[in-house]
Write a protein that holds these residues in place. Sequence first.
Motif, short mmCIF file in Angstrom:
data_model
loop_
_atom_site.label_atom_id
_atom_site.label_comp_id
_atom_site.label_asym_id
_atom_site.label_seq_id
_atom_site.Cartn_x
_atom_site.Cartn_y
_atom_site.Cartn_z
N SER A 223 4.56 4.12 13.03
CA SER A 223 4.95 2.97 12.21
C SER A 223 6.46 2.96 11.97
O SER A 223 7.02 1.93 11.61
CB SER A 223 4.22 3.01 10.87
OG SER A 223 4.58 4.17 10.15
N GLY A 224 7.10 4.10 12.16
CA GLY A 224 8.55 4.17 11.95
C GLY A 224 8.93 4.70 10.58
O GLY A 224 10.09 4.69 10.20
N LYS A 225 7.95 5.21 9.81
CA LYS A 225 8.26 5.65 8.44
C LYS A 225 9.18 6.86 8.41
O LYS A 225 10.14 6.90 7.65
CB LYS A 225 6.97 5.89 7.64
CG LYS A 225 6.03 6.92 8.22
CD LYS A 225 4.74 6.98 7.42
CE LYS A 225 3.86 8.17 7.78
NZ LYS A 225 3.46 8.25 9.20
N SER A 226 8.90 7.84 9.28
CA SER A 226 9.76 9.02 9.29
C SER A 226 11.14 8.70 9.84
O SER A 226 12.15 9.23 9.36
CB SER A 226 9.14 10.13 10.13
OG SER A 226 8.07 10.71 9.45
N VAL A 227 11.16 7.85 10.85
CA VAL A 227 12.45 7.46 11.44
C VAL A 227 13.31 6.75 10.40
O VAL A 227 14.52 6.97 10.32
CB VAL A 227 12.22 6.58 12.69
CG1 VAL A 227 13.53 6.05 13.23
CG2 VAL A 227 11.49 7.37 13.77
N THR A 228 12.68 5.92 9.57
CA THR A 228 13.41 5.25 8.49
C THR A 228 14.02 6.27 7.55
O THR A 228 15.20 6.20 7.20
CB THR A 228 12.44 4.34 7.70
OG1 THR A 228 11.85 3.41 8.61
CG2 THR A 228 13.18 3.58 6.61
N ALA A 229 13.20 7.26 7.17
CA ALA A 229 13.68 8.28 6.24
C ALA A 229 14.86 9.05 6.84
O ALA A 229 15.87 9.28 6.17
CB ALA A 229 12.54 9.24 5.91
N ARG A 230 14.71 9.41 8.09
CA ARG A 230 15.78 10.18 8.73
C ARG A 230 17.03 9.34 8.93
O ARG A 230 18.14 9.86 8.93
CB ARG A 230 15.29 10.74 10.07
CG ARG A 230 14.14 11.72 9.90
CD ARG A 230 13.53 12.09 11.23
NE ARG A 230 14.43 12.88 12.04
CZ ARG A 230 14.53 14.21 11.98
NH1 ARG A 230 13.74 14.87 11.16
NH2 ARG A 230 15.37 14.85 12.74
N ALA A 231 16.83 8.01 9.08
CA ALA A 231 17.97 7.12 9.25
C ALA A 231 18.83 7.09 7.98
O ALA A 231 20.06 7.08 8.05
CB ALA A 231 17.51 5.71 9.62
N VAL A 232 18.16 7.11 6.81
CA VAL A 232 18.92 7.08 5.56
C VAL A 232 19.81 8.33 5.45
O VAL A 232 20.93 8.27 4.96
CB VAL A 232 17.96 7.00 4.34
CG1 VAL A 232 18.74 7.08 3.03
CG2 VAL A 232 17.16 5.70 4.40
N MET A 233 19.32 9.46 5.98
CA MET A 233 20.10 10.69 5.98
C MET A 233 21.00 10.79 7.22
O MET A 233 21.75 11.74 7.36
CB MET A 233 19.17 11.91 5.99
CG MET A 233 18.46 12.17 4.70
SD MET A 233 19.55 12.87 3.47
CE MET A 233 19.40 14.63 3.80
N ARG A 234 20.87 9.84 8.11
CA ARG A 234 21.56 9.88 9.42
C ARG A 234 21.35 11.22 10.11
O ARG A 234 22.29 11.89 10.52
CB ARG A 234 23.05 9.59 9.22
CG ARG A 234 23.29 8.10 9.01
CD ARG A 234 24.73 7.72 8.89
NE ARG A 234 25.61 8.43 9.80
CZ ARG A 234 26.94 8.45 9.67
NH1 ARG A 234 27.53 7.78 8.70
NH2 ARG A 234 27.68 9.10 10.54
N LEU A 235 20.08 11.58 10.27
CA LEU A 235 19.77 12.91 10.82
C LEU A 235 19.63 12.93 12.33
O LEU A 235 19.73 13.97 12.94
CB LEU A 235 18.47 13.43 10.20
CG LEU A 235 18.58 13.98 8.78
CD1 LEU A 235 17.24 14.53 8.33
CD2 LEU A 235 19.64 15.07 8.69
N ASP A 236 19.34 11.77 12.95
CA ASP A 236 19.15 11.77 14.40
C ASP A 236 20.44 11.37 15.08
O ASP A 236 20.82 10.20 15.04
CB ASP A 236 18.04 10.77 14.80
CG ASP A 236 16.68 11.27 14.38
OD1 ASP A 236 16.40 12.45 14.62
OD2 ASP A 236 15.90 10.49 13.81
N PRO A 237 21.12 12.32 15.70
CA PRO A 237 22.42 11.98 16.29
C PRO A 237 22.31 10.96 17.43
O PRO A 237 23.26 10.21 17.67
CB PRO A 237 22.96 13.32 16.79
CG PRO A 237 21.82 14.27 16.79
CD PRO A 237 20.78 13.74 15.86
N VAL A 238 21.15 10.90 18.11
CA VAL A 238 21.05 9.98 19.24
C VAL A 238 20.57 8.59 18.82
O VAL A 238 20.70 7.63 19.57
CB VAL A 238 20.10 10.52 20.34
CG1 VAL A 238 20.68 11.76 20.98
CG2 VAL A 238 18.72 10.78 19.79
#
Lengths: 270, 328, 285
Positions: free
Chosen positions: B53-68
């Motif tokens: 659903s994208g829920k974890s990706v959203t969370a990680r986006a707020v922290m800018r955790l995924d460099p790619v």
Amino acid sequence: MLLTVDRINKSYSSFPNPPVQVLHDVSFSLAPGQALGLVGESGSGKSTIAKCLMALAAPESGSILYDGMDVSKARGAELLRFRREVQMVFQDPYGSLNPRMSVEELIGEGLLVHKLEPTAARRRERVAEIMRTVGLNPDDMVRFPRSFSGGQRQRIAIARALVIGPRILVCDEPVAALDVSVQAQVINLLRDMQRKLGLAIVFIAHDLAVVRHLCDSIVVLHKGRVVEAGPRADIFERPREAYTQALLAAVPVPDPEIGRARRERRHVLT
Amino acid sequence: MFPSKTQKPLVEVRGLSVDMPLAGGKDGLRIVDNIDFSIAVGERVALVGESGSGKSVTARAVMRLDPVARLSGKIDFEGRDLLTLSEKEMRHYRGSSIAMVFQDPMSFLDPLMTIGDQVAETLRIRGIGRVEARKRALSVLDELGVDRAAERLGSYPHEFSGGMRQRVVLAMALVGEPKLLIADEPTTALDVRVQDQVLDLLDDVSTRRGLAVLFITHDLGVVAGFAERVMVMYSGRIVEDGDVHAVFKDPKHPYTRGLIRAVPRIDQDLEELYAIPGAPPAPMARPAGCPFNPRCSDAFDRCRAELPAVLPVTGERVACHLHDRKGA
Amino acid sequence: MTTVSAMSGAPRRRRLALSPFDTAVIVLVCVLLLAAVFGPFFAPDSIYTSDIANSLMPPSAANWFGTDDQGRDVFWRLVAGARTTLLSSFLVVTLYSLIGVTIATVAAAGPRWLDEALMRLTDIGLALPSMIVALGFAAAMGPSLKSAIIAMAITGWPTTARLLRGIMRQTMESQFVAGAQVLGVSRWRLMTKHVLPNSLDVLIVKWAGDIGNTVLVLASLSFIGVGAQPPSPEWGATIAGARGYVSTAWWTVVMPGAAVAITSIAFGLLGDIIQVRRDPSLGGN
């Protein structure tokens, strides 16, 4: 009784650690057509029980009797009959299907192994039939597991187990790895199958809500011991043991009013 | 966008999209598609959704955790857009203003470092002295109910149980006194009784510190017991966002309604569970129109053609044509 | 109950882009294989006859790699020798892989004592330097290419057996193997249908590296005189035949030596390339 587990003990040794006893005098029984839930947290020994029930491991003492045969001593033709009549669905829909076999091969394997259908054409018919029963499209039988979602794979696993007409289906956390919306489909399917086929089910799970929905009687396990056992209504409405009560109280309820009230009550207590 | 009752927003997310690059391909895969939400100071918000659903990706986006990951839109945190910050500035925010805990505590603990050193490290990095850092680490562990915390500062992660490890990870997150805690399925791997304790703990800490929590989960029971507000994600979009009591009592989106009815209950006997047909779409195979339309029993022509906008519906935000029609 | 269909868009298999170096390795391996298959058809007959007048000529437009002591063209002898060298290496690796797969399967499927016995045997095989053992075997059977191949085939299996038996034990822990057992499949079917097909991946990687290694060992055996015999164009034999001319006509030794080295390295690198591509943790499949 169809299946009687009588005071089984089992321990595992991992050198150099001393052996750890994982089952202590576990007993329960299963009547034909009954749905029995085995519930417990991690370390409760429920997976070990599943292994013993399926004759994949033997208890050190005690016995498991299926229809008069001692399961852990069965060999040859007797074991083959046991394998035909007691089937299993595993937890992980991604790991429990051989990735190199097509759905037709996977579901048809039991028919082949137990020589239930001599010709490939008849086997294919039976595979198509069971696929329709579990809600799969028979046209997909040429595909391989990787092109199916988790819920569909669990349907394949159920079809594979049911196609040879077992009397008992042991399910080890069959919905734990599935999404909520898909989990309900699989639970409903298992319930339908149980009713339609008069199947006895041993349902092993950590999720008490799922067990309540599916099982008529429940065995509560804790650290390898049976803590409490009884009919569904007794366990859920009138639990006697403190452990069962604590377990039930900890299960979250999808209703904010109830959840809040429970939490507040606990805060007052502590 | 959702007006919080009492306070100004701590975080305001506008038009956030996240694209993940595909190996070999030029176009990224859109995991999160143009979402808006805000979290008020001290507010407890649950983000629920199924896998993909994208829920974890959203969370990680707020922290800018995924460099790619390629992020677009705006993430305002106390008036500054996190997406415009340099990586160095962002590091300052992580841990001190926004902290995160994950499902698997063991992967965030260094097996060769003592608990005390690990909790204190967040502070040491910020130039706080050894003695002071240790003192604060101890007080946080105490606050989180780690028994005999002083004695256990010298223990190693493997000496702790799963629930205790999750407390240590929480302590690491909270020692920097963040204003927002992002919790990504922190209790999913725990047994129910331990989960219950950790939730109580989070509840306490959040209330005591005025800490806002964004709680990512797939478990509606956990949502109901913990959150004040719930946002439901489906296929990369927020489809419903509202007060937890209102959403559970009267879900507006057919997906939310189906989800709530699909959960077996510990407190009642249900004759038949409602099962939403089909499975959530993979991000590369989203249907046209509303992503939920192939599974929706209420879908009509417009649902198959047009992506519904997120519109206000009686104090909530809902992305569904059914409500748009009524409103118009 | 509604019917659900398989997902229409199964995730596309991801591929890693080939680096220029990887491409060069693959092209080189293809050239070597083409030379081994078709080379002998193009090689002039003169490489099997002597022409003393033209002996030991340095590299030139007419003879790219010069000529040897018999006046034979070094380049075309290498092309002709590629078939002998590569074909023999393929044969060796195939034979010992079969032995290794059999031993691994029996060890993984059998009772513990048999597993122990076979693995101790494998340990002994691993401890003995295979080159020396092969030398002994080949010497006992009489020096010829055939003895070298047989000697290498019966000494090369231990690494394959050890590796595969470990992988098979791992595969046997999979849920689908437990599932097959629960279904009541026979031991034979369990191993051949479920365990083995899901364990063989690793051999594909090992295979390429093994070819490279075998090329080297085979040339060495021929060089010391227990493998192919002159006037065979096999590379090791060619080097052996020319070793008296290192100081006066370097090309007669260096060119076949380079052929052995390049072939061996190329197949070794090919193994690495396949490995990266098949390892899911590195993004391949």
